[in-house]
Design a protein around this motif. Structure first.
Motif, PDB file in Angstrom:
ATOM      1  N   SER A 123      21.606  41.752  34.768  1.00  0.00           N
ATOM      2  CA  SER A 123      22.499  42.420  33.812  1.00  0.00           C
ATOM      3  C   SER A 123      23.671  41.497  33.504  1.00  0.00           C
ATOM      4  N   LEU A 124      24.396  41.790  32.432  1.00  0.00           N
ATOM      5  CA  LEU A 124      25.556  40.966  32.084  1.00  0.00           C
ATOM      6  C   LEU A 124      26.541  40.917  33.247  1.00  0.00           C
ATOM      7  N   ASP A 125      26.752  42.081  33.871  1.00  0.00           N
ATOM      8  CA  ASP A 125      27.696  42.135  34.973  1.00  0.00           C
ATOM      9  C   ASP A 125      27.281  41.192  36.111  1.00  0.00           C
ATOM     10  N   GLU A 126      26.013  41.206  36.431  1.00  0.00           N
ATOM     11  CA  GLU A 126      25.508  40.304  37.478  1.00  0.00           C
ATOM     12  C   GLU A 126      25.645  38.842  37.058  1.00  0.00           C
ATOM     13  N   MET A 127      25.421  38.578  35.773  1.00  0.00           N
ATOM     14  CA  MET A 127      25.511  37.191  35.306  1.00  0.00           C
ATOM     15  C   MET A 127      26.937  36.652  35.387  1.00  0.00           C
ATOM     16  N   ILE A 128      27.926  37.533  35.112  1.00  0.00           N
ATOM     17  CA  ILE A 128      29.308  37.081  35.174  1.00  0.00           C
ATOM     18  C   ILE A 128      29.659  36.734  36.629  1.00  0.00           C
ATOM     19  N   THR A 129      29.262  37.612  37.556  1.00  0.00           N
ATOM     20  CA  THR A 129      29.510  37.353  38.973  1.00  0.00           C
ATOM     21  C   THR A 129      28.830  36.047  39.400  1.00  0.00           C
ATOM     22  N   MET A 130      27.591  35.898  38.980  1.00  0.00           N
ATOM     23  CA  MET A 130      26.831  34.690  39.296  1.00  0.00           C
ATOM     24  C   MET A 130      27.560  33.442  38.767  1.00  0.00           C
ATOM     25  N   ALA A 131      28.007  33.511  37.529  1.00  0.00           N
ATOM     26  CA  ALA A 131      28.717  32.374  36.928  1.00  0.00           C
ATOM     27  C   ALA A 131      29.951  32.025  37.758  1.00  0.00           C
ATOM     28  N   GLN A 132      30.681  33.045  38.159  1.00  0.00           N
ATOM     29  CA  GLN A 132      31.879  32.803  38.956  1.00  0.00           C
ATOM     30  C   GLN A 132      31.526  32.146  40.286  1.00  0.00           C
ATOM     31  N   GLU A 133      30.453  32.604  40.905  1.00  0.00           N
ATOM     32  CA  GLU A 133      30.023  32.017  42.186  1.00  0.00           C
ATOM     33  C   GLU A 133      29.579  30.565  42.017  1.00  0.00           C
ATOM     34  N   MET A 134      29.087  30.245  40.831  1.00  0.00           N
ATOM     35  CA  MET A 134      28.639  28.869  40.568  1.00  0.00           C
ATOM     36  C   MET A 134      29.792  27.967  40.144  1.00  0.00           C
ATOM     37  N   GLY A 135      30.996  28.531  40.070  1.00  0.00           N
ATOM     38  CA  GLY A 135      32.152  27.703  39.755  1.00  0.00           C
ATOM     39  C   GLY A 135      32.500  27.593  38.282  1.00  0.00           C
ATOM     40  N   VAL A 136      31.879  28.427  37.451  1.00  0.00           N
ATOM     41  CA  VAL A 136      32.238  28.437  36.037  1.00  0.00           C
ATOM     42  C   VAL A 136      33.667  28.983  35.913  1.00  0.00           C
ATOM     43  N   LYS A 137      34.507  28.250  35.166  1.00  0.00           N
ATOM     44  CA  LYS A 137      35.892  28.692  34.997  1.00  0.00           C
ATOM     45  C   LYS A 137      35.977  29.702  33.853  1.00  0.00           C
ATOM     46  N   LEU A 138      36.574  30.873  34.082  1.00  0.00           N
ATOM     47  CA  LEU A 138      36.740  31.883  33.036  1.00  0.00           C
ATOM     48  C   LEU A 138      38.220  32.029  32.729  1.00  0.00           C
ATOM     49  N   VAL A 139      38.614  31.667  31.510  1.00  0.00           N
ATOM     50  CA  VAL A 139      40.036  31.601  31.183  1.00  0.00           C
ATOM     51  C   VAL A 139      40.380  32.477  29.971  1.00  0.00           C
ATOM     52  N   PRO A 140      41.270  33.473  30.131  1.00  0.00           N
ATOM     53  CA  PRO A 140      41.666  34.307  28.994  1.00  0.00           C
ATOM     54  C   PRO A 140      42.722  33.598  28.144  1.00  0.00           C
ATOM     55  N   CYS A 141      42.660  33.837  26.834  1.00  0.00           N
ATOM     56  CA  CYS A 141      43.586  33.205  25.888  1.00  0.00           C
ATOM     57  C   CYS A 141      44.952  33.880  25.946  1.00  0.00           C
ATOM     58  N   SER A 142      45.974  33.104  26.222  1.00  0.00           N
ATOM     59  CA  SER A 142      47.318  33.665  26.377  1.00  0.00           C
ATOM     60  C   SER A 142      47.865  34.215  25.061  1.00  0.00           C
ATOM     61  N   THR A 143      47.538  33.577  23.943  1.00  0.00           N
ATOM     62  CA  THR A 143      48.071  34.030  22.656  1.00  0.00           C
ATOM     63  C   THR A 143      47.548  35.419  22.297  1.00  0.00           C
ATOM     64  N   THR A 144      46.228  35.611  22.373  1.00  0.00           N
ATOM     65  CA  THR A 144      45.677  36.932  22.062  1.00  0.00           C
ATOM     66  C   THR A 144      46.254  37.986  22.999  1.00  0.00           C
ATOM     67  N   CYS A 145      46.339  37.664  24.301  1.00  0.00           N
ATOM     68  CA  CYS A 145      46.904  38.617  25.254  1.00  0.00           C
ATOM     69  C   CYS A 145      48.334  38.981  24.851  1.00  0.00           C
ATOM     70  N   GLY A 146      49.093  37.978  24.418  1.00  0.00           N
ATOM     71  CA  GLY A 146      50.473  38.224  24.011  1.00  0.00           C
ATOM     72  C   GLY A 146      50.558  39.161  22.812  1.00  0.00           C
ATOM     73  N   ILE A 147      49.740  38.883  21.797  1.00  0.00           N
ATOM     74  CA  ILE A 147      49.772  39.710  20.587  1.00  0.00           C
ATOM     75  C   ILE A 147      49.310  41.138  20.870  1.00  0.00           C
ATOM     76  N   MET A 148      48.229  41.277  21.654  1.00  0.00           N
ATOM     77  CA  MET A 148      47.666  42.608  21.903  1.00  0.00           C
ATOM     78  C   MET A 148      48.369  43.346  23.039  1.00  0.00           C
ATOM     79  N   GLY A 149      49.353  42.698  23.640  1.00  0.00           N
ATOM     80  CA  GLY A 149      50.107  43.375  24.680  1.00  0.00           C
ATOM     81  C   GLY A 149      49.347  43.551  25.974  1.00  0.00           C
ATOM     82  N   ILE A 150      48.426  42.632  26.256  1.00  0.00           N
ATOM     83  CA  ILE A 150      47.715  42.677  27.528  1.00  0.00           C
ATOM     84  C   ILE A 150      48.482  41.806  28.510  1.00  0.00           C
ATOM     85  N   SER A 151      49.608  42.349  29.016  1.00  0.00           N
ATOM     86  CA  SER A 151      50.432  41.545  29.897  1.00  0.00           C
ATOM     87  C   SER A 151      50.052  41.824  31.346  1.00  0.00           C
ATOM     88  N   ASP A 152      49.282  42.878  31.465  1.00  0.00           N
ATOM     89  CA  ASP A 152      48.994  43.408  32.786  1.00  0.00           C
ATOM     90  C   ASP A 152      48.079  42.471  33.591  1.00  0.00           C
TER      91      ASP A 152
END
Lengths: 162, 162, 162
Positions: free
Chosen positions: C103-132
């Motif tokens: 499943s997608l959820d399993e694939m994301i976990t797998m990617a993280q375990e394999m060392g894939v870096k997952l980085v959220p965009c600071s600009t979009t977070c800033g505009i949409m108010g995802i400061s949390d």
């Protein structure tokens, strides 16, 4: 290609506000980092660099219809998701203003001032009957085709299809 | 990679007429410029290279439904925007003809004659139950997975996700 | 860039199930081939790495609305085509299970375990108010902007905008 310059080439295929913002954020950031940037506008992406005022003159009923419905201009673009009859797009613009993020229109002008090349696709213009010189904003490069884009792309470090 | 060839690799993820035309315009132009071109078809992009005639045989109700609704074939594709129940797509095709632009079907054949490799994604085919050898047009390469695509991409000057 | 590593960088702009699956299939395959992989999440793509539980706290009515309607989480994503009020998405997940595709959820976990870096965009977070801080899944990298992405991209063999 002994002294390949650090270059970014972007195809702007989609003409939604969100795609446009993503493209111009990358373009202006890359330019500020000293990269050379070309943006190639094709299909719906042409709407991004159309004039906000006036209308496109074209011959034939179908072309007139297509260009009327597909009028474009940076101020008329909508979000690809959550447009909600304009509400989502309006909210997005409002939120951008709140954090002092430049509008799309300001970003395009900024990109041009930074030397980003904006090139409309000659093939799409030909098919859609956009022959008019005054369809696009000021200081847009001359129309060019796929071969032009590919030449830019193969000299680029990074090429994106947006 | 001492003598890296000038290569273009494209993932065709979307299956709309406009995406397909953009992909094949780039592919045929690149081939005419002497580049080596691979196109990898995944998800909705598989529809582009499905046969125009006949139907896909698959087992199980869900797969049958999915493949019926998602029938594909270069002549059945629609625009991603301005389809307007078929009117926009019809106008687009008409306008292409007016300027003697080849149809998508002709462009695919042309690409194949120019040596462009067309490769369907084995994973998507597996999930959607497209096991049938005669799902695709003639002279399509064998199914291959993500590793194949990545290998092509890392030898390429330009890689696009369309 | 004398000893450039074989690197794959992906911008995840779209937040649909199909785009997410394509991105993570490529990311995990590349990681298993020994490539270094970074994924940069922007706009709707942020939804992919949002938590499945809980909700995002944000201030102001518009941000609350936007984040409510745009709630995200790998288990809530829908197909970009053929969602059919959820039926298409449900069928897709069912078919994936039938061939033992993760499943997608399993694939994301797998990617993280394999060392894939997952980085959220600071600009979009800033505009949409995802400061949390607790908007995203565990072990997501710190927010970063377009300059970070461009730096990754120019060191990469392959860069994709999905």
């Amino acid at each position: 290609m002994a002294d390949e310059k650090e270059k970014l080439t972007i195809v702007m295929f989609n003409g939604d506000l969100d795609h446009a913002l993503a493209g111009f954020t990358l373009a202006t950031t890359a330019a500020s980092m000293g990269m050379e940037v070309s943006m190639f506008f094709t299909y719906w992406g042409l709407n991004i660099i159309k004039k906000n005022e006036g209308k496109i003159r074209s011959k034939g009923l179908m072309k007139k219809m297509l260009n009327f419905m597909n009028r474009g201009g940076s101020k008329r673009l909508k979000l690809s998701h959550f447009n909600m009859f304009g509400l989502g797009t309006w909210m997005m613009k409002k939120l951008m203003k709140e954090v002092n993020y430049p509008s799309l229109d300001e970003m395009i002008t900024m990109a041009q001032e930074m030397g980003v090349k904006l090139v409309p696709c000659s093939t799409t213009c030909g098919i859609m009957g956009i022959s008019d010189d005054d369809a696009f904003r000021e200081q847009i490069g001359s129309l060019a085709g796929a071969a032009f884009f590919l030449n830019e792309a193969r000299q680029s470090k990074v090429t994106l299809f947006i």
